[in-house]
Design an enzyme around this catalytic site. Sequence first.
Site, PDB file in Angstrom:
ATOM      1  N   CYS A   1      -7.430  29.760  44.774  1.00 44.50           N
ATOM      2  CA  CYS A   1      -7.627  28.457  44.130  1.00 44.50           C
ATOM      3  C   CYS A   1      -6.651  27.389  44.619  1.00 44.50           C
ATOM      4  O   CYS A   1      -6.868  26.204  44.379  1.00 44.50           O
ATOM      5  CB  CYS A   1      -7.522  28.599  42.611  1.00 44.50           C
ATOM      6  SG  CYS A   1      -8.840  29.601  41.875  1.00 44.50           S
TER       7      CYS A   1
ATOM      8  N   HIS B   1      -5.210  21.646  39.125  1.00 40.51           N
ATOM      9  CA  HIS B   1      -6.331  22.562  39.301  1.00 40.51           C
ATOM     10  C   HIS B   1      -6.962  22.832  37.941  1.00 40.51           C
ATOM     11  O   HIS B   1      -6.274  23.056  36.947  1.00 40.51           O
ATOM     12  CB  HIS B   1      -5.831  23.857  39.932  1.00 40.51           C
ATOM     13  CG  HIS B   1      -6.824  24.975  39.907  1.00 40.51           C
ATOM     14  ND1 HIS B   1      -8.127  24.831  40.329  1.00 40.51           N
ATOM     15  CD2 HIS B   1      -6.701  26.266  39.485  1.00 40.51           C
ATOM     16  CE1 HIS B   1      -8.761  25.971  40.188  1.00 40.51           C
ATOM     17  NE2 HIS B   1      -7.921  26.860  39.670  1.00 40.51           N
TER      18      HIS B   1
ATOM     19  N   ASN C   1     -13.864  26.456  36.102  1.00 40.11           N
ATOM     20  CA  ASN C   1     -12.969  26.643  37.242  1.00 40.11           C
ATOM     21  C   ASN C   1     -13.811  26.802  38.505  1.00 40.11           C
ATOM     22  O   ASN C   1     -14.421  27.849  38.732  1.00 40.11           O
ATOM     23  CB  ASN C   1     -12.095  27.878  37.018  1.00 40.11           C
ATOM     24  CG  ASN C   1     -11.086  28.101  38.136  1.00 40.11           C
ATOM     25  OD1 ASN C   1     -11.173  27.510  39.199  1.00 40.11           O
ATOM     26  ND2 ASN C   1     -10.124  28.981  37.883  1.00 40.11           N
TER      27      ASN C   1
END
Length: 328
Positions: A115, A255, A285
């Site tokens: 990520c 994020h 996400n």
Amino acid sequence: MIPARARIAAVGTYVPDRIVTNDDLSLTLDTSDEWISTRSGIRERRIAGSGEASSDLGVIAARRALESAGISPGELDMIIVASLSPDTLFPPTASYVSAAIGANGTPAYDLSAACTGFIYALASGEAFIASGRYERVLVIGADVVSRMVDWTDRSTAVLFGDGAGAVLLEPAGGEQGIIGFDLGNEPAGRDDLKLPAGGSRLPASEDTVAGRQHFLKMNGREVFKFATRIIETSARQLLSEQGFGIEDVDLFVPHQANMRIIDAAARKLGIPAEKVFSNLERYGNTSCASIPLCLDEAEGAGRLKRGDLVLMVGFGAGLSWGSCLTRW
């Protein structure tokens, strides 16, 4: 030679059409909209169709970024794709993107940092421009995480969605452009978030399939602790190195993993809610796509304007982290 500063000249994004709500998930999992939303802040996510791979999403985002910048694929000097769900282990997903947009002969490669991948890819692209070797680098974050999620595991299935974001990097003039990065990795936590099987350490077999080892596994408690700590630490380190304070930040783009993480990080940093951008509620996400998706929406909503100081922070498996400070 004085290194050139790179700037984000254009952004393009794409999310699949299919929307899966928390109520939809409650039909097959022991969960509810309240359970999911109170623990994560997520209410719905986009899920790719059966024929859509990460490159397919990335191609659309790439085309939109190029169209926004007014340049052709043939003018690109490099393509970098960050993804934790590549089309194949090899060839790189960037090769599929390159072929689809018609960037024949252009260097193209994948970058794997989970990520945190988009920030790492951004740092890589910026370095190529700073070297003076290239002038136009396309950085793409594209993920179809839904293919790696165990849809019988409510602890992970409810968190992820699919999407892609692309940014075009070009040399910048004046005050505009990327100011600096803070990158790092804590390998002691490498097993807290991983896809166990399918690589050279644990190749695919009847046992790995039966043991559901080809699905994402996460130690949620440890990842949460890491994220809430490292966002603050990395952000303060980067701001201090570059001579800025928290009060100088116009927009904070973390994020998009969990709203509790975002809220805790903003609170520790002392960043007011009006300076924090999040679209987690609608997308979940999306891994490497989450930050460019936010940048695109923030600019479209008028919350990101020329001259703004933008702080982006990513974190993920590895356990890795990356912060970027840029003047929009």
